[in-house]
Design a protein around this motif. Structure first.
Motif, short mmCIF file in Angstrom:
data_model
loop_
_atom_site.label_atom_id
_atom_site.label_comp_id
_atom_site.label_asym_id
_atom_site.label_seq_id
_atom_site.Cartn_x
_atom_site.Cartn_y
_atom_site.Cartn_z
N SER A 158 2.11 1.80 -3.51
CA SER A 158 1.32 2.49 -4.65
C SER A 158 1.32 3.55 -3.92
O SER A 158 0.35 4.58 -5.10
N ASN A 159 1.19 3.99 -3.08
CA ASN A 159 0.99 5.84 -2.80
C ASN A 159 2.17 7.20 -3.06
O ASN A 159 1.86 7.90 -3.38
N SER A 167 0.63 -1.09 0.09
CA SER A 167 0.14 0.22 -0.17
C SER A 167 1.04 1.30 0.13
O SER A 167 0.55 2.20 -0.68
N LYS A 168 2.28 1.62 0.22
CA LYS A 168 2.64 2.69 1.12
C LYS A 168 2.93 2.39 -0.86
O LYS A 168 4.01 3.98 -0.91
#
Length: 364
Positions: free
Chosen positions: A363-364, A360-361
């Protein structure tokens, strides 16, 4: 030193001569071909502890002490040492070993020579001489062995002349007194010696009919559990779970890796070695969930004498099934702690959560 076949010479000699290898080298024990039963001594141990090892070694190998043979082997080649009788031969021994000052000495000395390498030995009366120190140490070790319960050849002999011949230069040692002072040690070693005698039996057996939790459905332990310890120095199976099928049903077992690829999913260099960030111990956890079979009989006990509780006294215990218990039963039959299976599942979920957060990190 190696043989022509590339083997370590001392290993071959131990096997050929049926000898036990005693070493202070841990690395030597790890070498290929190291004889079974090799005994490792800790070189950092005190001299007292090292001396206590001697009686144990002699007892486990069934050695009988024969003091008349002590100090009769050459320290150079292990040949036989014989007394030198003539003055000419004595002078030759002194001359060969750089003791010219003893050639014309008037001191009475017992002189000996090895029949193999011709190494010379002589005994003097001086308490500070090397010969006296060797003799005193041999006497000390003899006493340690007698106190430690080591057998003495023909110990109960009553003929005084034969007893002196058996004891040789050590006939001044009071065997009965030494035995008495070591009675407590002998009692402690009784169980140890009984176990050793059991291990010497040709066919070892036990009254149980055990099955491995990792050898179900026609599989072998080697197939399902090829290793539980993976380090640079050793790979093998050290951990097992056995149970009696007549007493237990196996419900499930903890999954374990069976290849280095499973141990190292990331492909890191030497990532299969444990402990690691994935496998926190140097042993892989093994586990099995077992259910006790009722095996009831008419008197309300199973065949091992364990009582079986039933709600109705008229119920036949041969067919009664035990009342089911929930996973977190309040009766205390199962401690309120996580099982190996639950802990493994929690670790799996934690790893998945960590990977998801990392993804998730990114992708952000």
């Amino acid at each position: 030193e190696r043989t022509h076949g590339g083997n370590i010479a001392i290993f071959d000699r131990c096997k050929n001569e049926h000898r036990t290898l005693i070493t202070t080298s841990y690395k030597l024990m790890l070498r290929k071909g190291c004889p079974p039963g090799t005994y490792l001594l800790d070189p950092k141990s005190t001299s007292y502890l090292l001396e206590q090892v001697l009686p144990r070694l002699l007892r486990t190998h069934g050695v009988e002490l024969s003091p008349c043979t002590f100090l009769t082997r050459c320290v150079v080649c292990n040949g036989n040492i014989h007394r030198v009788h003539t003055e000419e031969d004595k002078r030759a021994v002194f001359g060969d070993h750089g003791a010219a000052d003893l050639i014309d000495s008037e001191e009475e000395m017992d002189v000996f020579r090895c029949d193999g390498c011709r190494q010379g030995y002589w005994w003097g009366d001086s308490p500070t001489s090397s010969a006296s120190r060797v003799f005193n140490q041999a006497t000390k070790l003899l006493r340690v062995c007698l106190r430690g319960g080591v057998e003495l050849k023909d110990e109960n002999i009553t003929d005084e002349k034969k007893r002196k011949a058996l004891m040789g230069a050590f006939d001044f040692v009071d065997v009965a007194k030494e035995r008495q002072s070591g009675e407590s040690i002998a009692r402690e070693t009784y169980t140890e010696l009984s176990a050793i005698e059991w291990l010497r039996e040709d066919k070892l057996s036990n009254p149980f009919h055990l099955k491995s939790a990792y050898a179900a459905h026609g599989e072998t332990v080697r197939d399902c559990l090829p290793f539980t310890n993976v380090t640079k120095e050793f790979v093998g199976c050290l951990d097992y779970i056995f149970f009696e099928p007549l007493q237990f049903d196996q419900i499930c077992r903890l999954k374990v890796p069976t290849s280095f690829r499973e141990m190292n999913a990331s492909g890191a260099r030497q990532g299969h070695l444990i402990p690691s960030d994935i496998w926190p111990s140097d042993h892989i956890a093994v586990g099995a969930r077992l259910r006790l079979k009722p095996n009831g009989v008419a008197d309300g006990s199973n065949k091992n004498g364990m009582p079986i509780a039933t709600a109705d006294k008229n119920v036949n215990n041969d067919t009664a099934e035990p009342a089911p218990h929930p996973d977190r039963c309040a009766c205390g039959c199962v401690p309120n702690v996580y099982s190996l299976f639950e802990m493994a599942e929690l670790r799996k979920k934690a790893r998945e959560k960590k990977k998801a957060e990392a993804a998730s990190k990114l992708s952000n």
